[in-house]
Design a protein around this motif. Structure first.
Motif, PDB file in Angstrom:
ATOM      1  N   ALA A 126      37.857   5.963   7.706  1.00 19.41           N
ATOM      2  CA  ALA A 126      36.789   6.311   8.485  1.00 19.41           C
ATOM      3  C   ALA A 126      35.052   6.193   7.547  1.00 19.41           C
ATOM      4  CB  ALA A 126      35.808   7.652   8.660  1.00 19.41           C
ATOM      5  N   GLN A 127      34.325   5.005   7.698  1.00 14.77           N
ATOM      6  CA  GLN A 127      33.427   4.374   7.991  1.00 14.77           C
ATOM      7  C   GLN A 127      31.872   5.541   7.264  1.00 14.77           C
ATOM      8  OE1 GLN A 127      33.381   0.947  10.649  1.00 14.77           O
ATOM      9  NE2 GLN A 127      32.779   0.022   8.750  1.00 14.77           N
ATOM     10  N   TRP A 128      31.450   5.882   5.956  1.00 13.17           N
ATOM     11  CA  TRP A 128      30.600   6.475   5.834  1.00 13.17           C
ATOM     12  C   TRP A 128      29.079   5.804   5.345  1.00 13.17           C
ATOM     13  CZ3 TRP A 128      28.520   7.013   0.923  1.00 13.17           C
ATOM     14  CH2 TRP A 128      29.656   6.739  -0.319  1.00 13.17           C
ATOM     15  N   THR A 129      28.572   6.667   6.290  1.00 15.65           N
ATOM     16  CA  THR A 129      26.594   5.587   5.199  1.00 15.65           C
ATOM     17  C   THR A 129      26.158   7.377   4.461  1.00 15.65           C
ATOM     18  OG1 THR A 129      26.460   4.344   6.713  1.00 15.65           O
ATOM     19  CG2 THR A 129      24.636   4.880   5.950  1.00 15.65           C
ATOM     20  N   GLY A 130      25.730   7.084   3.617  1.00 15.92           N
ATOM     21  CA  GLY A 130      25.176   8.377   3.204  1.00 15.92           C
ATOM     22  C   GLY A 130      23.476   7.923   2.644  1.00 15.92           C
ATOM     23  N   GLU A 131      22.399   9.037   3.073  1.00 19.04           N
ATOM     24  CA  GLU A 131      20.882   8.259   3.236  1.00 19.04           C
ATOM     25  C   GLU A 131      20.282   9.337   2.152  1.00 19.04           C
ATOM     26  OE1 GLU A 131      20.634   5.527   6.502  1.00 19.04           O
ATOM     27  OE2 GLU A 131      19.827   7.519   6.526  1.00 19.04           O
ATOM     28  N   GLY A 132      19.609   9.240   1.389  1.00 15.80           N
ATOM     29  CA  GLY A 132      18.029   9.840   1.237  1.00 15.80           C
ATOM     30  C   GLY A 132      17.129  10.059   1.415  1.00 15.80           C
ATOM     31  N   VAL A 133      16.513  10.803   2.444  1.00 10.23           N
ATOM     32  CA  VAL A 133      15.547  10.806   2.982  1.00 10.23           C
ATOM     33  C   VAL A 133      14.142  11.668   2.481  1.00 10.23           C
ATOM     34  CG1 VAL A 133      14.690  10.155   6.000  1.00 10.23           C
ATOM     35  CG2 VAL A 133      16.968   9.963   4.671  1.00 10.23           C
ATOM     36  N   LEU A 134      12.868  11.033   2.836  1.00  5.82           N
ATOM     37  CA  LEU A 134      12.007  12.229   2.906  1.00  5.82           C
ATOM     38  C   LEU A 134      10.805  11.971   4.555  1.00  5.82           C
ATOM     39  CD1 LEU A 134       9.936  10.797  -0.100  1.00  5.82           C
ATOM     40  CD2 LEU A 134      10.508  13.482   0.743  1.00  5.82           C
ATOM     41  N   ARG A 135      10.860  12.840   5.545  1.00  7.76           N
ATOM     42  CA  ARG A 135      10.617  12.666   6.285  1.00  7.76           C
ATOM     43  C   ARG A 135       8.276  13.254   6.461  1.00  7.76           C
ATOM     44  NH1 ARG A 135      15.173  14.201   7.497  1.00  7.76           N
ATOM     45  NH2 ARG A 135      16.234  13.513   8.816  1.00  7.76           N
ATOM     46  N   VAL A 136       7.630  12.347   7.301  1.00  5.49           N
ATOM     47  CA  VAL A 136       6.642  13.169   6.534  1.00  5.49           C
ATOM     48  C   VAL A 136       5.487  12.855   8.123  1.00  5.49           C
ATOM     49  CG1 VAL A 136       6.561  11.575   4.376  1.00  5.49           C
ATOM     50  CG2 VAL A 136       5.989  10.422   5.904  1.00  5.49           C
ATOM     51  N   SER A 137       4.836  12.793   7.922  1.00  6.43           N
ATOM     52  CA  SER A 137       3.541  13.311   9.698  1.00  6.43           C
ATOM     53  C   SER A 137       3.073  10.956   9.540  1.00  6.43           C
ATOM     54  CB  SER A 137       2.459  13.595   9.556  1.00  6.43           C
ATOM     55  OG  SER A 137       1.927  13.380  10.229  1.00  6.43           O
ATOM     56  N   ALA A 138       2.811  10.828  10.311  1.00  7.25           N
ATOM     57  CA  ALA A 138       2.679   9.591  10.521  1.00  7.25           C
ATOM     58  C   ALA A 138       1.293   9.760  10.288  1.00  7.25           C
ATOM     59  CB  ALA A 138       2.395   8.565  11.895  1.00  7.25           C
ATOM     60  N   LEU A 139       0.381  10.665   9.859  1.00 12.16           N
ATOM     61  CA  LEU A 139      -0.801  10.862   9.885  1.00 12.16           C
ATOM     62  C   LEU A 139      -1.099  11.287   8.535  1.00 12.16           C
ATOM     63  CD1 LEU A 139      -2.025  13.703  12.405  1.00 12.16           C
ATOM     64  CD2 LEU A 139      -2.271  10.691  12.321  1.00 12.16           C
ATOM     65  N   ASP A 140      -0.043  11.443   7.225  1.00 12.86           N
ATOM     66  CA  ASP A 140       0.161  11.355   5.954  1.00 12.86           C
ATOM     67  C   ASP A 140       0.299  10.288   5.636  1.00 12.86           C
ATOM     68  OD1 ASP A 140      -0.971  14.245   5.827  1.00 12.86           O
ATOM     69  OD2 ASP A 140       1.509  14.852   5.850  1.00 12.86           O
ATOM     70  N   VAL A 141       0.982   9.114   5.820  1.00  8.84           N
ATOM     71  CA  VAL A 141       1.264   7.713   5.549  1.00  8.84           C
ATOM     72  C   VAL A 141      -0.353   7.434   4.803  1.00  8.84           C
ATOM     73  CG1 VAL A 141       2.660   6.048   5.647  1.00  8.84           C
ATOM     74  CG2 VAL A 141       3.890   7.893   7.014  1.00  8.84           C
ATOM     75  N   GLU A 142      -0.108   7.443   3.779  1.00  8.04           N
ATOM     76  CA  GLU A 142      -1.359   6.716   2.849  1.00  8.04           C
ATOM     77  C   GLU A 142      -0.938   6.835   1.565  1.00  8.04           C
ATOM     78  OE1 GLU A 142      -4.437  10.878   2.852  1.00  8.04           O
ATOM     79  OE2 GLU A 142      -5.015   9.494   4.119  1.00  8.04           O
ATOM     80  N   GLY A 143      -1.716   6.532   0.647  1.00  9.78           N
ATOM     81  CA  GLY A 143      -1.857   6.211  -0.501  1.00  9.78           C
ATOM     82  C   GLY A 143      -0.536   5.939  -1.132  1.00  9.78           C
ATOM     83  N   VAL A 144       0.616   6.163  -1.922  1.00 12.44           N
ATOM     84  CA  VAL A 144       1.576   5.669  -2.488  1.00 12.44           C
ATOM     85  C   VAL A 144       2.592   5.545  -1.102  1.00 12.44           C
ATOM     86  CG1 VAL A 144       2.708   7.967  -2.728  1.00 12.44           C
ATOM     87  CG2 VAL A 144       3.316   6.415  -3.632  1.00 12.44           C
ATOM     88  N   TRP A 145       2.294   6.134   0.095  1.00 13.86           N
ATOM     89  CA  TRP A 145       3.581   6.115   1.240  1.00 13.86           C
ATOM     90  C   TRP A 145       3.139   4.907   2.068  1.00 13.86           C
ATOM     91  CZ3 TRP A 145       6.674   8.838  -0.673  1.00 13.86           C
ATOM     92  CH2 TRP A 145       6.656   9.901  -1.445  1.00 13.86           C
ATOM     93  N   THR A 146       2.215   4.791   1.774  1.00 14.79           N
ATOM     94  CA  THR A 146       1.523   2.841   2.218  1.00 14.79           C
ATOM     95  C   THR A 146       2.945   1.463   1.321  1.00 14.79           C
ATOM     96  OG1 THR A 146       0.215   2.442   1.377  1.00 14.79           O
ATOM     97  CG2 THR A 146       0.037   3.555   2.955  1.00 14.79           C
ATOM     98  N   ARG A 147       3.457   2.308   0.657  1.00 10.39           N
ATOM     99  CA  ARG A 147       3.673   0.454  -0.268  1.00 10.39           C
ATOM    100  C   ARG A 147       4.933   0.518  -0.224  1.00 10.39           C
ATOM    101  NH1 ARG A 147       1.981   1.159  -6.498  1.00 10.39           N
ATOM    102  NH2 ARG A 147       4.581   0.508  -6.684  1.00 10.39           N
ATOM    103  N   ASP A 148       5.388  -0.757  -0.226  1.00 14.40           N
ATOM    104  CA  ASP A 148       6.927  -1.672   0.730  1.00 14.40           C
ATOM    105  C   ASP A 148       7.852  -0.987  -0.278  1.00 14.40           C
ATOM    106  OD1 ASP A 148       5.312  -2.216   2.907  1.00 14.40           O
ATOM    107  OD2 ASP A 148       4.913  -4.696   1.668  1.00 14.40           O
ATOM    108  N   ASP A 149       7.208  -0.304  -1.648  1.00 11.16           N
ATOM    109  CA  ASP A 149       8.598  -0.620  -2.145  1.00 11.16           C
ATOM    110  C   ASP A 149       8.826   0.947  -2.420  1.00 11.16           C
ATOM    111  OD1 ASP A 149       6.070  -0.021  -3.637  1.00 11.16           O
ATOM    112  OD2 ASP A 149       6.856  -0.920  -5.459  1.00 11.16           O
TER     113      ASP A 149
END
Length: 259
Positions: A49-72
């Motif tokens: 079986a192939q597997w994929t694991g992720e670490g994910v942060l879920r934020v509101s689009a309204l909160d995507v500002e400051g540090v969360w706008t960085r590409d990195d």
């Protein structure tokens, strides 16, 4: 002037890491497994079986500002209906092998360049499905071998003291149910192939040290292994949690299995 600029960059990175560390307890872990219902050939074998694991942060689009706008700050971003943005902080991929069908698994690994180097781990002529000197490393039972192929951590989260190792370690904890052994081949991703190019040996040693710090030990063919129930891994993850300030607030898990 150079020193002033370097100091400013260090201070800026420290502030970035402080902000990211505050968000770390909100990180959710997702594990997805995919395997065929019937035999399809290649990776269609039911032994693998192939597997994929992720670490994910879920934020509101309204909160995507400051540090969360960085590409990195994210390996990738996913936007969903309802104004939710998923920032994928870390990803890892690999295979989960049913040792009860080791002969089929050998055929699968032999046909894919990315996994052929793991072939020496398997011995379909043995009841365990593992090579004898690998089996000796396993204190417990389990019917699966988990291979860890690729790991990627978004650049902004690097240098924080083990975010990538903690994410991978916790993901392996969820994957390791009924798992006898986890194996990987530490390799510096900035290099392609194993040629003797300047800096390669030093970079590979550094990557090996990273995995060694959570309990992986060298076997043969540059393959490193760990018993997923081993004390070194448990202790290393506990130390990482304490260092990163998430010992009390564990990241959540949203599991989406295709099996």
């Amino acid at each position: 002037m150079g020193r002033v600029g370097e100091t400013a960059r260090d201070e800026s990175r420290q502030l970035l890491h402080e902000e990211l560390r505050e968000a770390l307890p909100l990180l959710e872990l997702e594990v997805r497994l995919s395997a065929p219902l019937t035999e399809l050939g290649g990776l269609g074998s039911r032994a693998v079986a192939q597997w994929t694991g992720e670490g994910v942060l879920r934020v509101s689009a309204l909160d995507v500002e400051g540090v969360w706008t960085r590409d990195d700050v994210a390996v990738t971003r996913r936007e969903h209906d309802g104004g939710v943005v998923e920032l994928v902080v870390a990803t890892c991929t690999g295979l989960s092998i049913d040792l009860g069908h080791a002969a089929e698994a050998v055929e699968v690994l032999d046909s894919f360049v990315d996994y052929a180097h793991f072939l020496p781990l398997l011995d379909p002529h043995r009841a365990s499905g593992l090579a004898e000197d690998v089996e000796e490393r396993c204190a417990g039972g389990g019917e699966r071998l988990v291979l860890l192929d690729r790991v990627e951590l978004a650049p902004a989260w690097r240098g924080m003291g083990g975010v990538g190792r903690l994410v991978v370690g916790r993901l392996l904890g969820w994957l390791a149910t009924d798992t006898r052994l986890v194996a990987l081949q530490p390799f510096p991703t900035q290099f392609s192939g194993a040629g003797e190019v300047p800096g390669f040996a030093e970079a590979r040693t550094k990557v090996q040290q990273v995995w060694g710090s959570v309990g992986f030990t060298p076997w043969r063919h540059h393959i490193w292994c760990i018993d997923p129930g081993s004390r070194p891994l448990v202790d290393a993850l506990a130390q990482l949690e304490e260092r990163l300030g998430v010992a009390e607030d564990q990241p959540g898990l949203a599991s989406d299995s295709g099996v």
